[in-house]
Write a protein that holds these residues in place. Sequence first.
Motif, PDB file in Angstrom:
ATOM      1  N   ALA A  84      -6.731  60.130  29.242  1.00  0.00           N
ATOM      2  CA  ALA A  84      -5.863  60.867  28.325  1.00  0.00           C
ATOM      3  C   ALA A  84      -5.251  59.925  27.289  1.00  0.00           C
ATOM      4  O   ALA A  84      -5.061  60.285  26.125  1.00  0.00           O
ATOM      5  CB  ALA A  84      -4.762  61.576  29.106  1.00  0.00           C
ATOM      6  N   TYR A  85      -4.961  58.706  27.726  1.00  0.00           N
ATOM      7  CA  TYR A  85      -4.406  57.707  26.798  1.00  0.00           C
ATOM      8  C   TYR A  85      -5.468  57.254  25.791  1.00  0.00           C
ATOM      9  O   TYR A  85      -5.206  57.126  24.594  1.00  0.00           O
ATOM     10  CB  TYR A  85      -3.896  56.502  27.592  1.00  0.00           C
ATOM     11  CG  TYR A  85      -3.413  55.364  26.725  1.00  0.00           C
ATOM     12  CD1 TYR A  85      -2.181  55.423  26.096  1.00  0.00           C
ATOM     13  CD2 TYR A  85      -4.213  54.239  26.542  1.00  0.00           C
ATOM     14  CE1 TYR A  85      -1.739  54.377  25.294  1.00  0.00           C
ATOM     15  CE2 TYR A  85      -3.784  53.190  25.736  1.00  0.00           C
ATOM     16  CZ  TYR A  85      -2.547  53.269  25.119  1.00  0.00           C
ATOM     17  OH  TYR A  85      -2.120  52.238  24.319  1.00  0.00           O
ATOM     18  N   LEU A  87      -7.920  58.894  24.756  1.00  0.00           N
ATOM     19  CA  LEU A  87      -8.248  59.995  23.856  1.00  0.00           C
ATOM     20  C   LEU A  87      -7.634  59.794  22.475  1.00  0.00           C
ATOM     21  O   LEU A  87      -8.258  60.063  21.451  1.00  0.00           O
ATOM     22  CB  LEU A  87      -7.762  61.324  24.452  1.00  0.00           C
ATOM     23  CG  LEU A  87      -7.933  62.569  23.574  1.00  0.00           C
ATOM     24  CD1 LEU A  87      -9.412  62.804  23.284  1.00  0.00           C
ATOM     25  CD2 LEU A  87      -7.322  63.784  24.256  1.00  0.00           C
ATOM     26  N   GLY A 153      -9.759  63.203  31.411  1.00  0.00           N
ATOM     27  CA  GLY A 153      -8.604  62.874  30.590  1.00  0.00           C
ATOM     28  C   GLY A 153      -8.933  62.813  29.123  1.00  0.00           C
ATOM     29  O   GLY A 153      -8.124  63.156  28.269  1.00  0.00           O
ATOM     30  N   ARG A 191      -3.525  64.941  33.903  1.00  0.00           N
ATOM     31  CA  ARG A 191      -3.750  64.954  32.458  1.00  0.00           C
ATOM     32  C   ARG A 191      -2.721  65.811  31.718  1.00  0.00           C
ATOM     33  O   ARG A 191      -2.316  65.486  30.603  1.00  0.00           O
ATOM     34  CB  ARG A 191      -5.172  65.411  32.121  1.00  0.00           C
ATOM     35  CG  ARG A 191      -5.536  66.825  32.477  1.00  0.00           C
ATOM     36  CD  ARG A 191      -7.053  67.032  32.364  1.00  0.00           C
ATOM     37  NE  ARG A 191      -7.467  68.397  32.701  1.00  0.00           N
ATOM     38  CZ  ARG A 191      -7.741  69.322  31.786  1.00  0.00           C
ATOM     39  NH1 ARG A 191      -7.637  69.037  30.507  1.00  0.00           N
ATOM     40  NH2 ARG A 191      -8.126  70.525  32.151  1.00  0.00           N
ATOM     41  N   VAL A 194       0.369  64.109  30.612  1.00  0.00           N
ATOM     42  CA  VAL A 194       0.273  63.366  29.347  1.00  0.00           C
ATOM     43  C   VAL A 194       0.361  64.320  28.161  1.00  0.00           C
ATOM     44  O   VAL A 194       0.946  64.016  27.129  1.00  0.00           O
ATOM     45  CB  VAL A 194      -1.051  62.569  29.290  1.00  0.00           C
ATOM     46  CG1 VAL A 194      -1.185  61.839  27.951  1.00  0.00           C
ATOM     47  CG2 VAL A 194      -1.123  61.570  30.441  1.00  0.00           C
ATOM     48  N   TYR A 195      -0.260  65.520  28.323  1.00  0.00           N
ATOM     49  CA  TYR A 195      -0.254  66.499  27.236  1.00  0.00           C
ATOM     50  C   TYR A 195       1.064  67.273  27.139  1.00  0.00           C
ATOM     51  O   TYR A 195       1.303  67.978  26.162  1.00  0.00           O
ATOM     52  CB  TYR A 195      -1.366  67.536  27.434  1.00  0.00           C
ATOM     53  CG  TYR A 195      -2.755  66.987  27.626  1.00  0.00           C
ATOM     54  CD1 TYR A 195      -3.158  65.807  27.026  1.00  0.00           C
ATOM     55  CD2 TYR A 195      -3.678  67.674  28.406  1.00  0.00           C
ATOM     56  CE1 TYR A 195      -4.438  65.318  27.200  1.00  0.00           C
ATOM     57  CE2 TYR A 195      -4.969  67.195  28.587  1.00  0.00           C
ATOM     58  CZ  TYR A 195      -5.351  66.012  27.987  1.00  0.00           C
ATOM     59  OH  TYR A 195      -6.615  65.541  28.161  1.00  0.00           O
TER      60      TYR A 195
END
Length: 257
Positions: A84-85, A87, A153, A191, A194-195
């Motif tokens: 996720a990071y 991304l 992620g 995930r 993070v979002y």
Amino acid sequence: MDYILVGIVALLGSGLTFFSGFGLGTLLMPVFALFFPIDIAIALTAIVHLLNNLFKLTLVGKKASTRTVLRFGLPAIVFALLGAYVLGTLTDIKPIYSYTLYNKLHEITVVKICIAALLTFFSLFDLIPKLKRLEIDTKYLPIGGALSGFFGGISGHQGALRTAFLIRAKLSKEAFIATGVVIACFIDISRISVYAKDIFKLGNQLNYKLLITAILMAFIGAYIGKLFLKKITINTIQVTVGFLLIIFSIFLGIGIL
């Protein structure tokens, strides 16, 4: 019309996901994108995906293999955060190729090609008889968890890769489905954490009626899937997963998904 379309896709996607381990998010996100900006569509899909997995957890969770969940799930959680990071960094890389189909822009990206190649490779183990008899040693499950979590992620496409590993882990059909559900919950929570800040910013932009419709229909799809569980063999699941992985890989690789 929008409620009917979203409801039908959520129902069918959830029923398919019950056996394959992937499909709901893949089908639902493009439909949400017909009515909302892409960021809102992704947020709505993420919420439905997590709640549907939590519902399935109440249906089959007790059949999960604790050992497999730990060996696969823990690396998945860590690498989902990392994915996720990453991304945010990958969004700056220009697509390899873009084209328009039915007035909609589609993009072929490095990430999609990598995932498609991996899924195509793993699908062969479910379709080719000689490869089908091979068994993946449980020592490789952490690698599968790391890959699944990382790509989940990055793009949200974690279910197919997770399934490709778990289907070869010598689990019963009940344990295969239940274990996948538990791990999916872990990755979704990881995930979405993070979002979350972006989801909260949406506020009143979210169509709560449409969201509730999708959630309820997804629940119904999962329940119907459980009713058919006893009639499905693990071999049927393997073959179905193999074909779905190839179809998913093709559409992902050419930028449709």
